[in-house]
Write a protein that holds these residues in place. Structure first.
Motif, PDB file in Angstrom:
ATOM      1  N   GLY A   9       0.875  -1.389  -0.072  1.00 55.60           N
ATOM      2  CA  GLY A   9      -0.035   0.007   0.107  1.00 55.60           C
ATOM      3  C   GLY A   9       0.862   1.433   0.000  1.00 55.60           C
ATOM      4  N   PRO A  10       0.434   2.300   0.030  1.00 58.40           N
ATOM      5  CA  PRO A  10       0.975   3.659  -0.203  1.00 58.40           C
ATOM      6  C   PRO A  10       1.634   4.227   1.194  1.00 58.40           C
ATOM      7  N   ALA A  11       2.161   5.140   1.174  1.00 65.01           N
ATOM      8  CA  ALA A  11       2.878   5.670   2.352  1.00 65.01           C
ATOM      9  C   ALA A  11       1.953   5.939   3.410  1.00 65.01           C
ATOM     10  N   ALA A  12       2.082   5.679   4.827  1.00 62.26           N
ATOM     11  CA  ALA A  12       1.429   5.850   5.916  1.00 62.26           C
ATOM     12  C   ALA A  12      -0.133   5.427   5.861  1.00 62.26           C
ATOM     13  N   ALA A  13      -0.259   4.311   4.973  1.00 63.75           N
ATOM     14  CA  ALA A  13      -1.614   3.669   5.232  1.00 63.75           C
ATOM     15  C   ALA A  13      -2.201   2.757   6.297  1.00 63.75           C
ATOM     16  N   GLY A  14      -0.814   2.546   6.859  1.00 59.95           N
ATOM     17  CA  GLY A  14      -0.970   1.644   8.175  1.00 59.95           C
ATOM     18  C   GLY A  14      -0.466   0.346   8.046  1.00 59.95           C
ATOM     19  N   LYS A  15       0.454   0.179   6.883  1.00 59.93           N
ATOM     20  CA  LYS A  15       1.044  -1.160   6.780  1.00 59.93           C
ATOM     21  C   LYS A  15       1.897  -1.696   7.836  1.00 59.93           C
ATOM     22  N   GLY A  16       2.817  -0.655   8.349  1.00 57.87           N
ATOM     23  CA  GLY A  16       3.514  -1.120   9.320  1.00 57.87           C
ATOM     24  C   GLY A  16       2.879  -1.583  10.833  1.00 57.87           C
ATOM     25  N   ASP A  32      10.114  -5.406   7.231  1.00 59.77           N
ATOM     26  CA  ASP A  32       9.563  -4.114   6.705  1.00 59.77           C
ATOM     27  C   ASP A  32      10.671  -3.781   5.656  1.00 59.77           C
ATOM     28  N   THR A  33       9.879  -4.102   4.280  1.00 61.67           N
ATOM     29  CA  THR A  33      10.928  -3.997   3.235  1.00 61.67           C
ATOM     30  C   THR A  33      11.200  -2.564   2.761  1.00 61.67           C
ATOM     31  N   GLY A  34      10.504  -1.499   3.247  1.00 61.78           N
ATOM     32  CA  GLY A  34      10.852  -0.111   2.915  1.00 61.78           C
ATOM     33  C   GLY A  34      12.008   0.200   3.568  1.00 61.78           C
ATOM     34  N   ALA A  35      12.316  -0.555   4.713  1.00 60.55           N
ATOM     35  CA  ALA A  35      13.784  -0.070   5.660  1.00 60.55           C
ATOM     36  C   ALA A  35      14.850  -0.442   4.458  1.00 60.55           C
ATOM     37  N   LEU A  36      14.866  -1.482   3.772  1.00 61.75           N
ATOM     38  CA  LEU A  36      15.804  -1.921   2.782  1.00 61.75           C
ATOM     39  C   LEU A  36      16.071  -0.541   1.886  1.00 61.75           C
ATOM     40  N   ALA A  72      14.357   9.471  -0.472  1.00 56.61           N
ATOM     41  CA  ALA A  72      15.692   8.999  -1.168  1.00 56.61           C
ATOM     42  C   ALA A  72      15.274   7.517  -1.440  1.00 56.61           C
ATOM     43  N   ALA A  73      14.582   6.752  -0.475  1.00 55.25           N
ATOM     44  CA  ALA A  73      14.072   5.571  -0.976  1.00 55.25           C
ATOM     45  C   ALA A  73      13.396   5.407  -2.327  1.00 55.25           C
ATOM     46  N   SER A  74      12.538   6.250  -2.477  1.00 56.99           N
ATOM     47  CA  SER A  74      11.639   6.043  -3.589  1.00 56.99           C
ATOM     48  C   SER A  74      12.355   6.572  -4.905  1.00 56.99           C
ATOM     49  N   ARG A  75      13.574   7.224  -4.506  1.00 56.39           N
ATOM     50  CA  ARG A  75      14.318   7.649  -5.893  1.00 56.39           C
ATOM     51  C   ARG A  75      15.159   6.355  -6.334  1.00 56.39           C
ATOM     52  N   VAL A  76      15.780   5.626  -5.346  1.00 57.23           N
ATOM     53  CA  VAL A  76      16.584   4.411  -5.789  1.00 57.23           C
ATOM     54  C   VAL A  76      15.560   3.361  -5.846  1.00 57.23           C
ATOM     55  N   ALA A  77      14.498   3.401  -5.424  1.00 60.18           N
ATOM     56  CA  ALA A  77      13.569   2.057  -5.770  1.00 60.18           C
ATOM     57  C   ALA A  77      13.126   2.070  -7.098  1.00 60.18           C
ATOM     58  N   VAL A  78      13.384   3.007  -8.210  1.00 63.36           N
ATOM     59  CA  VAL A  78      13.073   3.044  -9.441  1.00 63.36           C
ATOM     60  C   VAL A  78      14.128   2.216 -10.248  1.00 63.36           C
ATOM     61  N   ARG A 105       5.559  -2.512  -1.136  1.00 64.39           N
ATOM     62  CA  ARG A 105       4.927  -1.918  -2.549  1.00 64.39           C
ATOM     63  C   ARG A 105       4.434  -3.102  -3.320  1.00 64.39           C
ATOM     64  N   ASP A 106       5.424  -4.017  -3.559  1.00 66.24           N
ATOM     65  CA  ASP A 106       5.442  -5.220  -4.689  1.00 66.24           C
ATOM     66  C   ASP A 106       5.474  -6.414  -3.878  1.00 66.24           C
ATOM     67  N   ILE A 107       5.119  -6.593  -2.782  1.00 62.65           N
ATOM     68  CA  ILE A 107       5.227  -7.907  -2.132  1.00 62.65           C
ATOM     69  C   ILE A 107       4.275  -9.077  -2.851  1.00 62.65           C
ATOM     70  N   ARG A 131      -1.358  11.598   9.289  1.00 65.08           N
ATOM     71  CA  ARG A 131      -0.913  10.589  10.102  1.00 65.08           C
ATOM     72  C   ARG A 131       0.647  10.986  10.138  1.00 65.08           C
ATOM     73  N   ARG A 132       1.254  11.264   9.171  1.00 63.87           N
ATOM     74  CA  ARG A 132       2.567  11.371   8.982  1.00 63.87           C
ATOM     75  C   ARG A 132       2.858  12.671   9.768  1.00 63.87           C
ATOM     76  N   TRP A 133       2.312  13.818   9.646  1.00 64.37           N
ATOM     77  CA  TRP A 133       2.233  14.890  10.250  1.00 64.37           C
ATOM     78  C   TRP A 133       2.204  15.057  11.695  1.00 64.37           C
ATOM     79  N   ARG A 158       5.601   8.543  -7.751  1.00 62.11           N
ATOM     80  CA  ARG A 158       6.744   7.838  -8.204  1.00 62.11           C
ATOM     81  C   ARG A 158       6.708   6.393  -8.113  1.00 62.11           C
ATOM     82  N   ASP A 159       5.986   6.100  -6.819  1.00 60.33           N
ATOM     83  CA  ASP A 159       6.097   4.632  -6.744  1.00 60.33           C
ATOM     84  C   ASP A 159       5.205   3.964  -7.676  1.00 60.33           C
ATOM     85  N   MET A 160       3.888   4.743  -8.075  1.00 52.78           N
ATOM     86  CA  MET A 160       2.762   3.923  -8.840  1.00 52.78           C
ATOM     87  C   MET A 160       3.374   3.953 -10.338  1.00 52.78           C
TER      88      MET A 160
HETATM   89  O1  CDP Z   1       6.421   3.683   5.694  1.00 54.42           O
HETATM   90  P1  CDP Z   1       6.237   4.282   4.227  1.00 54.42           P
HETATM   91  O2  CDP Z   1       4.890   3.552   3.660  1.00 54.42           O
HETATM   92  O3  CDP Z   1       6.215   5.746   4.329  1.00 54.42           O
HETATM   93  O4  CDP Z   1       7.424   3.780   3.392  1.00 54.42           O
HETATM   94  P2  CDP Z   1       8.416   2.682   3.254  1.00 54.42           P
HETATM   95  O5  CDP Z   1       7.317   1.667   3.254  1.00 54.42           O
HETATM   96  O6  CDP Z   1       9.538   2.601   4.272  1.00 54.42           O
HETATM   97  O7  CDP Z   1       8.809   2.753   1.872  1.00 54.42           O
HETATM   98  C1  CDP Z   1       9.748   3.823   1.478  1.00 54.42           C
HETATM   99  C2  CDP Z   1       9.866   3.678  -0.103  1.00 54.42           C
HETATM  100  O8  CDP Z   1      10.603   2.659  -0.561  1.00 54.42           O
HETATM  101  C3  CDP Z   1       8.597   3.794  -1.094  1.00 54.42           C
HETATM  102  O9  CDP Z   1       8.126   4.992  -1.139  1.00 54.42           O
HETATM  103  C4  CDP Z   1       9.083   2.988  -2.187  1.00 54.42           C
HETATM  104  O10 CDP Z   1       9.490   4.086  -3.060  1.00 54.42           O
HETATM  105  C5  CDP Z   1      10.061   2.110  -1.500  1.00 54.42           C
HETATM  106  N1  CDP Z   1       9.795   0.651  -1.347  1.00 54.42           N
HETATM  107  C6  CDP Z   1       9.691  -0.143  -2.851  1.00 54.42           C
HETATM  108  O11 CDP Z   1       9.766   0.414  -4.081  1.00 54.42           O
HETATM  109  N2  CDP Z   1       9.183  -1.265  -2.454  1.00 54.42           N
HETATM  110  C7  CDP Z   1       9.107  -2.003  -1.190  1.00 54.42           C
HETATM  111  N3  CDP Z   1       8.618  -3.089  -1.219  1.00 54.42           N
HETATM  112  C8  CDP Z   1       9.274  -1.100  -0.378  1.00 54.42           C
HETATM  113  C9  CDP Z   1       9.377   0.266  -0.160  1.00 54.42           C
END
Ligand code: CDP
Ligand code: CDP
Length: 205
Positions: A9-16, A32-36, A72-78, A105-107, A131-133, A158-160
């Motif tokens: 799901g998108p940022a701050a949807a509640g995934k974590g 938490d794959t976003g951490a990678l 920075a994560a979403s820029r390298v994630a492309v 995002r792509d699990i 929520r982020r704010w 960028r992610d979509m």
């Molecule tokens: O916690 P939040 O949803 O804000 O972000 P995150 O899950 O930590 O992910 C940070 C960024 O990493 C995302 O905006 C994606 O660009 C990228 N990401 C990805 O491309 N694929 C994943 N499986 C996880 C994160």
């Protein structure tokens, strides 16, 4: 037992929040794959090299949760080579003995297309930015709400819109919109399909 729960799901949807609750409820490991991607984004230098040589130290940096690290994560994630470098670690985590929850995002679409349960967690951009704010301190946050909203929308787009592993629900994902849900309600909505899949498996066995 091998059992994978894929949560996207998108940022701050509640995934974590939901992933941690599912992992705690069923005794599964959580990644938490976003951490990678955040760790690659903040490491600097060549992102492909960074992805190929990530260490536990990189993943434990205290600055990983900042808005800047998210951008920075979403820029390298492309970069396809960055995604490829992180793929095998995620797949083997997903198939570890005892069950696993991965959020990102792509699990459900790319990393674990055969996951036993796929959830797509969403909420309106305004709710997610709020929520982020609030996490940043609300009125005491270093940025106004509008700036946080603009960053959330920019990162989602960028992610979509990337070519490799764009953010989108898997065809067989259960959609959960948390815009109007409390944390408890969101967790309950996520636990139900996991419990159902586990009991279906127990019946078959
Ligand atoms: O916690 P939040 O949803 O804000 O972000 P995150 O899950 O930590 O992910 C940070 C960024 O990493 C995302 O905006 C994606 O660009 C990228 N990401 C990805 O491309 N694929 C994943 N499986 C996880 C994160
Ligand atoms: O992992 P992701 O970026 O998707 O979201 P999160 O870090 O789990 O949640 C972002 C923020 O929203 C956290 O502060 C949660 O406590 C909050 N939240 C909420 O207020 N209501 C929900 N239904 C889910 C999360």
């Amino acid at each position: 037992m091998i059992f994978t729960v894929a949560i996207d799901g998108p940022a701050a949807a509640g995934k974590g929040t939901i992933s941690r609750a599912v992992a705690a409820e069923f005794g599964f490991a959580h990644l938490d794959t976003g951490a990678l991607y955040r760790a690659v984004g903040v490491k600097g230098g060549d992102p492909i090299e960074a992805a190929l040589s990530l260490t536990a130290g990189d993943l434990n940096r205290p600055d990983l949760r900042s808005l800047e690290a998210g951008q920075a994560a979403s820029r390298v994630a492309v970069i396809p080579e960055v995604r490829a470098a992180l793929l095998e670690f995620q797949r083997s985590f997903a198939r570890r003995e005892g069950g696993a929850v991965l959020d990102g995002r792509d699990i459900g679409t790319v990393i674990c297309p055969g996951a036993e349960v796929k959830l797509f967690i969403t909420a309106s951009a305004a709710v997610r930015a709020r929520r982020r704010w609030l996490e940043l301190g609300g009125e005491a946050a270093p940025k106004p709400f509008e700036a946080v909203l603009a960053e959330v929308i920019e990162r989602d787009e960028r992610d979509m819109n990337r070519t490799d592993a764009p953010l989108k629900p898997a065809k067989d994902a259960v959609l959960i919109d948390t815009s109007a849900l409390s944390i408890g309600e969101a967790i309950a909505a996520a636990l139900a399909p996991v419990a159902a899949a586990l009991s279906a498996r127990a019946t078959q066995a």
